[in-house]
Design a protein around this motif. Structure first.
Motif, PDB file in Angstrom:
ATOM      1  N   ALA A 161       3.249  -3.143   1.826  1.00 59.21           N
ATOM      2  CA  ALA A 161       2.050  -3.030   2.654  1.00 59.21           C
ATOM      3  C   ALA A 161       1.099  -1.927   2.230  1.00 59.21           C
ATOM      4  O   ALA A 161       0.030  -1.784   2.825  1.00 59.21           O
ATOM      5  N   GLY A 162       1.469  -1.111   1.230  1.00 57.87           N
ATOM      6  CA  GLY A 162       0.592  -0.051   0.758  1.00 57.87           C
ATOM      7  C   GLY A 162       0.969   1.314   1.310  1.00 57.87           C
ATOM      8  O   GLY A 162       1.603   1.434   2.367  1.00 57.87           O
ATOM      9  N   ALA A 163       0.561   2.360   0.600  1.00 54.61           N
ATOM     10  CA  ALA A 163       0.939   3.722   0.956  1.00 54.61           C
ATOM     11  C   ALA A 163       0.330   4.168   2.282  1.00 54.61           C
ATOM     12  O   ALA A 163       0.939   4.942   3.021  1.00 54.61           O
ATOM     13  N   ALA A 164      -0.869   3.693   2.598  1.00 55.40           N
ATOM     14  CA  ALA A 164      -1.514   4.114   3.846  1.00 55.40           C
ATOM     15  C   ALA A 164      -0.720   3.648   5.061  1.00 55.40           C
ATOM     16  O   ALA A 164      -0.489   4.411   6.002  1.00 55.40           O
ATOM     17  N   ALA A 165      -0.300   2.392   5.055  1.00 55.06           N
ATOM     18  CA  ALA A 165       0.499   1.881   6.168  1.00 55.06           C
ATOM     19  C   ALA A 165       1.831   2.611   6.251  1.00 55.06           C
ATOM     20  O   ALA A 165       2.306   2.940   7.344  1.00 55.06           O
ATOM     21  N   ALA A 166       2.439   2.880   5.088  1.00 58.43           N
ATOM     22  CA  ALA A 166       3.711   3.603   5.070  1.00 58.43           C
ATOM     23  C   ALA A 166       3.557   4.996   5.673  1.00 58.43           C
ATOM     24  O   ALA A 166       4.408   5.461   6.440  1.00 58.43           O
TER      25      ALA A 166
END
Length: 266
Positions: A161-166
Motif C-alpha cells: 500500500a506504500g510507505a505513507a499508509a504504512a
C-alpha cells in the motif's frame, strides 16, 4: 480438517481457512501460527483446491498478536533472560516462515475480512493476493502503543500500500475504517458482511479457471521482481520485533494493557 485454532473447509475448487479463536477475538498465538502453516501445507497438497479463502469466525477477523500470551512470556523472561532471547527469536522465525509461505503459496489467496483486524492480523491480509472486506472491517496497527514494533506488518504494508499508509498506521497509530482502507487500495473490494464468503467463492472459482502452472509462475514472477526485496525486509522486521520485546518499553506497555491503564513511558 480442523485444529485447536483454525478450521479448514474444502468446497471444490476452493479451500477455506477460518481463524477460530472466538474467545480471544481470533488473536494470533504460537499455536495458531503452527496451525496456519499446517493448513497451508494441507491445502497445497489438495489437487482439487485451486484457490484459498482466509477469513475469521464471528464478527472479528483478528485482534492481532495474543497479548495475554505475550504478557505471560514477559513474566517468564524476567526470570530467565536466556529463555527470552531463544523463545522470541524462535517466535520471530516461525512468524517470518508463515508469511514467507503465504507469499510463496502457488495458489491464489483471497482474504475475506469479516470484521476489525489489528496488528499481526494485518500481516495475514498483506500476505494474501486479494482482499475483500465488509463495511465493519476497520484496520489498525497499534503495536507502538504497547512498546512493541510491527516489524513484520510494516514492510508488508509498505510493499502492498506504500510507505505513507504504512507510516500512518504503524507510526502515527491511526485506525482506518473500511472505506479509507479501500480508498488507499489496501482493501480491493467492499462486500456486505453476509455476502463476503460467497463473493470469495466467486473470486476463487474465477481463479480456478486459469491454468495452475501459469498462476504459480505468475505469482513467482511477481515475488522475484517487484517483491524481490520484501523477504529481506521481512527478515529485518522479524529481528526488530524480537528485539523490541526485550525492552523496558515493552514490559511497561504489556503491563499497562493487562492492568487497563495508559502506559507511562520514560
Amino acid at each position: 480438517m480442523s485444529s485447536s485454532t483454525v478450521e479448514v473447509k474444502i468446497t471444490p475448487p476452493v479451500g477455506t481457512i477460518v481463524l477460530s479463536r472466538p474467545e480471544a477475538a481470533n488473536a494470533i498465538n504460537r499455536a495458531m501460527v503452527d496451525d496456519l502453516r499446517q493448513a497451508l501445507g494441507d491445502l497445497y497438497l489438495e489437487k482439487q483446491v485451486r484457490a484459498v479463502i482466509l477469513t475469521g469466525v464471528g464478527d472479528v477477523f483478528s485482534a492481532g498478536v495474543d497479548m495475554a500470551e505475550l504478557a505471560a512470556d514477559q513474566a517468564q523472561a524476567a526470570d530467565d533472560p536466556a529463555w527470552r532471547h531463544q523463545q522470541w527469536g524462535e517466535q520471530a522465525d516461525d512468524l517470518g516462515d508463515l508469511i514467507g509461505e503465504m507469499l510463496a503459496f502457488p495458489k491464489p489467496m483471497i482474504a475475506a475480512v469479516n470484521g476489525p483486524v489489528s496488528g499481526l492480523g494485518v500481516a495475514l491480509l498483506m500476505a494474501s493476493d486479494l482482499i475483500l472486506a465488509c463495511d465493519a472491517a476497520e484496520l489498525s496497527v497499534p503495536d507502538a502503543r504497547y512498546g512493541l514494533v510491527a516489524g513484520v506488518v510494516a514492510p508488508l504494508l509498505a510493499y502492498r500500500a506504500g510507505a505513507a499508509a504504512a507510516a500512518r498506521l504503524a507510526v502515527v497509530g491511526q485506525t482506518f475504517d473500511a472505506a479509507e482502507a479501500h480508498r488507499l487500495g489496501i482493501y480491493h473490494e467492499l462486500v456486505k458482511h453476509d455476502l463476503l464468503w460467497a463473493r470469495g467463492m466467486e473470486v476463487g472459482q474465477q481463479c480456478a479457471g486459469a491454468a495452475p502452472q501459469a498462476v504459480n509462475l505468475t505469482k513467482r514472477l511477481l515475488m522475484e521482481t517487484v517483491g524481490e526485496k520484501l523477504l529481506t525486509d521481512l527478515a529485518s522486521g522479524a529481528i526488530a520485533t524480537a528485539t523490541a520485546r526485550t525492552t523496558e518499553a515493552a514490559s511497561e506497555g504489556l503491563k499497562a494493557h493487562a492492568e487497563g491503564r495508559e502506559p507511562q513511558w520514560e
